[in-house]
Design an enzyme around this catalytic site. Structure first.
Site, mmCIF file in Angstrom:
data_model
loop_
_atom_site.group_PDB
_atom_site.id
_atom_site.type_symbol
_atom_site.label_atom_id
_atom_site.label_comp_id
_atom_site.label_asym_id
_atom_site.label_seq_id
_atom_site.Cartn_x
_atom_site.Cartn_y
_atom_site.Cartn_z
ATOM 1 C CE LYS A 22 32.947 33.297 41.618
ATOM 2 N NZ LYS A 22 33.844 34.259 41.470
ATOM 3 C CG ASN A 23 34.576 35.193 44.847
ATOM 4 O OD1 ASN A 23 35.138 34.827 43.861
ATOM 5 N ND2 ASN A 23 33.907 36.159 45.001
ATOM 6 N NE ARG A 96 37.365 42.817 36.657
ATOM 7 C CZ ARG A 96 38.166 43.805 36.107
ATOM 8 N NH1 ARG A 96 37.942 44.027 34.852
ATOM 9 N NH2 ARG A 96 38.760 44.668 36.870
ATOM 10 C CB CYS A 120 33.587 43.135 33.817
ATOM 11 S SG CYS A 120 32.927 43.350 35.462
ATOM 12 N NE ARG A 125 35.037 43.573 39.083
ATOM 13 C CZ ARG A 125 34.835 42.166 39.229
ATOM 14 N NH1 ARG A 125 34.041 41.990 38.098
ATOM 15 N NH2 ARG A 125 35.280 41.475 40.078
ATOM 16 C CB ILE A 127 43.884 45.978 38.480
ATOM 17 C CG1 ILE A 127 45.082 46.082 37.136
ATOM 18 C CG2 ILE A 127 43.093 44.849 38.492
ATOM 19 C CD1 ILE A 127 45.729 44.937 36.713
ATOM 20 C CG ASP A 308 29.769 39.112 45.114
ATOM 21 O OD1 ASP A 308 29.738 39.907 44.204
ATOM 22 O OD2 ASP A 308 30.975 38.475 45.385
ATOM 23 N NE ARG A 400 33.244 33.916 35.141
ATOM 24 C CZ ARG A 400 33.224 35.236 35.504
ATOM 25 N NH1 ARG A 400 32.643 36.164 34.959
ATOM 26 N NH2 ARG A 400 34.362 35.530 36.373
HETATM 27 N N1 EPU Z 1 38.815 49.182 42.683
HETATM 28 C C1 EPU Z 1 39.566 50.179 42.098
HETATM 29 N N2 EPU Z 1 40.808 49.934 42.026
HETATM 30 C C2 EPU Z 1 41.516 48.591 42.028
HETATM 31 C C3 EPU Z 1 40.737 47.658 42.620
HETATM 32 C C4 EPU Z 1 39.354 48.127 42.915
HETATM 33 O O1 EPU Z 1 39.084 51.338 42.053
HETATM 34 O O2 EPU Z 1 42.660 48.502 42.007
HETATM 35 C C5 EPU Z 1 37.477 49.293 42.870
HETATM 36 C C6 EPU Z 1 36.576 48.562 41.911
HETATM 37 O O3 EPU Z 1 36.355 49.237 40.780
HETATM 38 C C7 EPU Z 1 35.400 48.438 42.857
HETATM 39 C C8 EPU Z 1 35.733 48.355 44.400
HETATM 40 O O4 EPU Z 1 37.185 48.985 44.327
HETATM 41 O O5 EPU Z 1 34.472 49.705 42.695
HETATM 42 C C9 EPU Z 1 35.674 47.041 44.912
HETATM 43 O O6 EPU Z 1 36.389 46.265 44.117
HETATM 44 P P1 EPU Z 1 37.311 44.945 44.669
HETATM 45 O O7 EPU Z 1 38.760 44.986 44.216
HETATM 46 O O8 EPU Z 1 37.117 44.575 46.069
HETATM 47 O O9 EPU Z 1 36.648 43.755 43.680
HETATM 48 P P2 EPU Z 1 37.339 42.468 43.138
HETATM 49 O O10 EPU Z 1 38.495 42.045 44.184
HETATM 50 O O11 EPU Z 1 37.568 42.421 41.663
HETATM 51 C C10 EPU Z 1 35.774 40.770 44.577
HETATM 52 C C11 EPU Z 1 35.102 39.416 44.201
HETATM 53 C C12 EPU Z 1 33.971 39.950 43.530
HETATM 54 C C13 EPU Z 1 32.903 40.693 44.623
HETATM 55 C C14 EPU Z 1 34.028 41.967 44.883
HETATM 56 C C15 EPU Z 1 33.490 42.711 45.848
HETATM 57 C C16 EPU Z 1 36.834 37.979 43.535
HETATM 58 C C17 EPU Z 1 37.377 36.833 42.636
HETATM 59 N N3 EPU Z 1 35.962 38.606 43.124
HETATM 60 O O12 EPU Z 1 36.020 41.292 43.163
HETATM 61 O O13 EPU Z 1 33.049 38.697 43.208
HETATM 62 O O14 EPU Z 1 31.931 41.366 43.954
HETATM 63 O O15 EPU Z 1 35.195 41.419 45.575
HETATM 64 O O16 EPU Z 1 33.014 42.240 47.136
HETATM 65 O O17 EPU Z 1 37.062 37.696 44.956
HETATM 66 C C18 EPU Z 1 31.300 37.538 41.948
HETATM 67 O O18 EPU Z 1 31.797 36.429 42.669
HETATM 68 O O19 EPU Z 1 30.401 37.452 41.588
HETATM 69 C C19 EPU Z 1 32.178 38.663 42.201
HETATM 70 C C20 EPU Z 1 32.038 39.504 41.398
#
Ligand code: EPU
Length: 426
Positions: A22-23, A96, A120, A125, A127, A308, A400
């Protein structure tokens, strides 16, 4: 709202085949925004987040044919005209990862309007790192009424060092950089296999990317990208979930069609706990015929133990002899499953980012509630070894991200069925 009814006590026996990740599929679908030609993706999993992405792209003017039921789940996306480069709150709030369209839209259309996702169940989380990176590529960003509005005539290559490792942040900027003018160097990048898979697709589309899968990625911008055909990598988190299920239920389970090199941290931790594993090419066989023991685990960015799989590991730790300390380093609030596991008889104490799990405790059936995707998976695993019939509410969280989860489990001997909420259905 659908529920699962699970009768515990059956060992999982046989072979289960792993679906596409999925990711990896989500960013690859967003990458189709970068070209007016068709992008063909194989091995797209049939899960709710993919349908949400289809709706998201279609609302912008893309033609998306999801390939469920076709050979290889072959999906075709063509973004010939993007009449409305926007991602609405309605879609972003349910997923997200919708923010993955921000970079590609501003790179291709020169503008994008994407809802801010908000918090969430697993943490804040933000961006901010996506936004900061796009500004460094020359985009003008405004935040108004809960939306991010980005514009640029053409993005310009830059040196960007992420303050914190972010998976979708790396993917978003990587996509944006492919169409920027000149060279972009991304530092402190996420090294997840899903980032490398996206780069593979982008290179097939005509991008020039080196170093994806390492912490430094170099991109030479090009003026145009083409269509391409690409097969999505297997889902390492789904594979990890089934491996843990095999171990916990004392089964003999062959997890086929996975990529064991993507799972090293999980496999090593399970070996440390005494779980018997055999790797054979693209399969992992787990033999749960011996008791396992406690092992501390801390989540880390790849190649560390994936957040995860933390919830699933916690379910396993309830069945290990001794005390396991589980530390969650990626998200600040990813222990929602712990209280539900406690309701099933687990002995778990939360201390900030650490969960202290004392095993082995017999688990009992109960009515439990899913709070997010992976938390739900851990409750299914607990229910598979619990005494009696567990009812799992809000399984839409599972839908999901796990393709045909209950069918796959039933195929290897689990007693699980889906029940529609008789009061909720019209
Ligand atoms: N973060 C920030 N600022 C940002 C982006 C992230 O502070 O602009 C922080 C987040 O709050 C978190 C950390 O950085 O504490 C890591 O977050 P990341 O951005 O890596 O997570 P993500 O990209 O939103 C993806 C996966 C998640 C998985 C995480 C960590 C996808 C679509 N989602 O999320 O998957 O847990 O990386 O490996 O790729 C799931 O599949 O259940 C899932 C939640």
């Amino acid at each position: 709202m659908d529920k699962f009814v699970i009768r515990g006590g059956e060992p999982l026996l046989g072979t289960v085949r792993i679906s596409g990740a999925k990711n990896a599929a989500l960013p690859c679908m967003a990458a189709a925004l970068l070209t007016d030609q068709p992008v063909i993706l194989e091995n797209i999993p049939q899960v709710r987040d993919i349908q949400t992405t289809r709706n998201l792209l279609a609302a912008m003017g893309a033609e998306v044919e999801l390939g469920f039921g076709r050979a290889q789940h072959r999906t075709s996306i063509q973004c010939a005209n993007l009449s409305s480069p926007e991602a609405s709150y309605e879609l972003v709030k349910t997923m997200r990862a919708s923010t993955l369209v921000l970079g590609p839209l501003v790179a291709r259309c020169g503008r994008a309007r994407v809802s801010l996702p908000g918090g969430c169940a697993i943490g804040a989380r933000p961006i901010d790192l996506h936004i900061k990176g796009l500004e460094q590529l020359g985009a003008k960003i405004a935040q108004e009424h809960g939306y991010v509005e980005a514009s640029a005539t053409r993005l310009k290559g830059a040196e960007i060092a992420f303050d914190k490792i972010t998976v979708t942040g790396t993917e978003d900027l990587l996509m944006a950089a492919t169409l920027a003018e000149g060279e972009t160097v991304l530092q402190n990048c996420a090294r997840e296999p899903e980032v490398a898979d996206l780069a593979d697709l982008l290179n097939k589309m005509g991008a020039s990317i080196e170093g994806a899968g390492t912490s430094t990625i170099r991109v030479q911008g090009v003026s145009k990208l083409n269509g391409a055909k690409h097969r999505i990598i297997p889902d390492r988190i789904e594979a990890g979930t089934f491996i843990i299920a095999g171990a916990m239920t004392g089964g003999d389970l062959n997890i086929a069609g996975c990529e064991p090199t993507h799972l090293e941290a999980v496999l090593n931790k399970l070996r440390e706990a005494g779980v018997k594993l055999k790797i054979n090419g693209e399969s992992v066989r787990v033999m749960g015929d011996n008791p396992f023991t406690a092992a501390d685990m801390s989540t880390e960015e790849h190649p560390g133990f994936p957040t995860d799989c933390q919830a699933q590991y916690m379910a396993l730790a309830t069945q290990a002899e001794g005390t396991s300390v589980v530390t969650e380093n990626i998200f600040e609030n990813r222990f929602m499953h712990a209280q539900e596991l406690v309701r099933m008889g687990a002995n778990i104490k939360i201390e900030g980012r650490r969960a202290v799990v004392r095993g082995k405790t017999p688990l009992q059936s109960a009515a439990v509630m899913c709070s997010d995707l992976r938390a739900s998976a851990s409750l299914v695993l607990a229910a598979l070894v619990a005494d009696g019939e567990t009812i799992l509410d809000r399984v839409y969280h599972l839908d999901r991200g796990y393709e045909h989860f209950e069918e796959k489990l039933r195929g290897v001997g689990a007693q699980i069925r889906r029940m529609g909420d008789v009061f909720g259905k019209k």
